[in-house]
Design a protein around this motif. Structure first.
Motif, PDB file in Angstrom:
ATOM      1  N   ASP A 147       0.946  -1.263  -0.048  1.00 58.69           N
ATOM      2  CA  ASP A 147       0.052   0.116  -0.081  1.00 58.69           C
ATOM      3  C   ASP A 147       1.044   1.267   0.064  1.00 58.69           C
ATOM      4  N   GLU A 148       0.747   1.950  -0.892  1.00 61.11           N
ATOM      5  CA  GLU A 148       1.632   3.025  -1.040  1.00 61.11           C
ATOM      6  C   GLU A 148       1.630   4.271  -0.092  1.00 61.11           C
ATOM      7  N   SER A 149       0.362   4.477   0.331  1.00 57.88           N
ATOM      8  CA  SER A 149       0.242   5.355   1.458  1.00 57.88           C
ATOM      9  C   SER A 149       0.636   4.932   2.833  1.00 57.88           C
ATOM     10  N   THR A 150       0.854   3.423   3.095  1.00 55.20           N
ATOM     11  CA  THR A 150       2.039   3.224   4.179  1.00 55.20           C
ATOM     12  C   THR A 150       3.338   3.479   3.856  1.00 55.20           C
ATOM     13  N   VAL A 151       3.810   3.438   2.784  1.00 57.00           N
ATOM     14  CA  VAL A 151       5.312   3.557   2.718  1.00 57.00           C
ATOM     15  C   VAL A 151       5.400   5.162   3.084  1.00 57.00           C
ATOM     16  N   THR A 152       4.479   6.027   2.379  1.00 56.87           N
ATOM     17  CA  THR A 152       4.896   7.576   2.621  1.00 56.87           C
ATOM     18  C   THR A 152       4.624   7.781   4.205  1.00 56.87           C
ATOM     19  N   ARG A 153       3.882   7.028   4.798  1.00 57.50           N
ATOM     20  CA  ARG A 153       3.814   7.282   6.324  1.00 57.50           C
ATOM     21  C   ARG A 153       4.695   6.768   7.149  1.00 57.50           C
ATOM     22  N   LEU A 178       7.151   0.259  -2.822  1.00 59.96           N
ATOM     23  CA  LEU A 178       8.286   0.997  -1.876  1.00 59.96           C
ATOM     24  C   LEU A 178       8.496   1.902  -2.995  1.00 59.96           C
ATOM     25  N   ALA A 179       8.947   1.696  -4.052  1.00 63.07           N
ATOM     26  CA  ALA A 179       9.666   2.600  -5.091  1.00 63.07           C
ATOM     27  C   ALA A 179       8.445   3.708  -5.321  1.00 63.07           C
ATOM     28  N   ARG A 180       7.419   3.531  -5.675  1.00 63.61           N
ATOM     29  CA  ARG A 180       6.255   4.587  -5.677  1.00 63.61           C
ATOM     30  C   ARG A 180       6.176   5.508  -4.604  1.00 63.61           C
ATOM     31  N   GLY A 181       6.001   4.848  -3.565  1.00 58.33           N
ATOM     32  CA  GLY A 181       5.780   5.572  -2.014  1.00 58.33           C
ATOM     33  C   GLY A 181       7.132   6.502  -2.083  1.00 58.33           C
ATOM     34  N   LEU A 182       8.410   5.881  -2.084  1.00 64.40           N
ATOM     35  CA  LEU A 182       9.761   6.801  -1.820  1.00 64.40           C
ATOM     36  C   LEU A 182       9.673   7.896  -2.814  1.00 64.40           C
ATOM     37  N   LEU A 183       9.299   7.854  -3.914  1.00 64.70           N
ATOM     38  CA  LEU A 183       9.216   9.034  -4.944  1.00 64.70           C
ATOM     39  C   LEU A 183       8.681  10.193  -4.420  1.00 64.70           C
ATOM     40  N   SER A 184       7.694  10.273  -3.361  1.00 59.19           N
ATOM     41  CA  SER A 184       7.219  11.062  -2.974  1.00 59.19           C
ATOM     42  C   SER A 184       7.780  12.016  -2.068  1.00 59.19           C
ATOM     43  N   PHE A 185       8.874  11.561  -1.692  1.00 59.79           N
ATOM     44  CA  PHE A 185       9.887  12.516  -0.668  1.00 59.79           C
ATOM     45  C   PHE A 185      10.616  13.376  -1.563  1.00 59.79           C
TER      46      PHE A 185
END
Length: 209
Positions: A147-153, A178-185
């Motif tokens: 879940d991408e939102s969990t990665v960002t949180r 993980l990759a998609r979520g981390l790209l939000s930083f």
């Protein structure tokens, strides 16, 4: 032997101890704050004869509640001698710092994780003088995060999940999320997490994904 997985988990827990949230939840302790932790030397050597070093040692000192040490070990395979080392680490650190010690083993595969849970006994006949039971962070206790939102949180937990489940058939999906979520930083933060993940995957098939 120090492996890439050892290095990655060492960095992860030293710099982001919030990755230990699963441990605290299982113990019924409120989720930790980064400010609750302090790092102490992982050296468990006495006078000299044999060098002994724990992967990571953290001192947990909350404003309220019990303080204790966390001795964190990355274990990639079964090792009968390690059980003896773990008993020594716990006894030595507890005596040296006069604090209780929680031993945490991080394992990538289920058979190693099952073995690492112990219990490992120092016994004579039916009498156990000492019992070592590590808390295991492995495939059975660390959730699969897709879940991408969990990665960002919770990026630290997401990276730990990717490392622990790197031998799982779902590894490609875990890494993609993980990759998609981390790209939000911001770029610097993204690069940091990518580096920790890459080092932690070591020589697993998931690293090639």
């Amino acid at each position: 032997m120090v492996t890439s997985t050892h290095e990655a988990t060492h960095r992860l827990f030293q710099e982001h101890p919030e990755a230990l949230t699963l441990v605290f939840e299982s113990l019924g302790i409120p989720p930790p704050e980064k400010s609750d932790f302090g790092s102490i030397t992982p050296d468990a050597t006495e006078i000299r004869p044999l060098e002994r070093r724990v992967d990571t040692v953290l001192k947990f000192e909350p404003a309220m509640g019990e303080s204790f040490l966390l001795a964190i070990e990355s274990q990639t395979k079964k090792d009968p001698d390690k059980a003896k080392s773990w008993a020594y680490y716990v006894a030595h650190l507890s005596a040296k710092y006069d604090m209780p010690v929680l031993l945490v083993a991080v394992c990538r595969d289920r058979s190693t994780a099952k073995w690492a849970a112990g219990p490992f006994e120092c016994a004579v006949g039916p009498w156990s003088t000492q019992v070592t039971r590590p808390f295991v962070l492995g495939p059975g206790t660390v959730p699969v995060i897709t879940d991408e939102s969990t990665v960002t949180r919770q990026p630290a937990l997401a990276v730990l999940s990717a490392i622990v489940h790197s031998d799982d058939r779902r590894a490609p999906a875990i890494l993609e999320t993980l990759a998609r979520g981390l790209l939000s930083f911001d770029p610097g933060t993204t690069a940091y997490w990518f580096e920790v993940t890459e080092v932690g995957l070591e020589n697993t098939p998931a690293k090639e994904k």
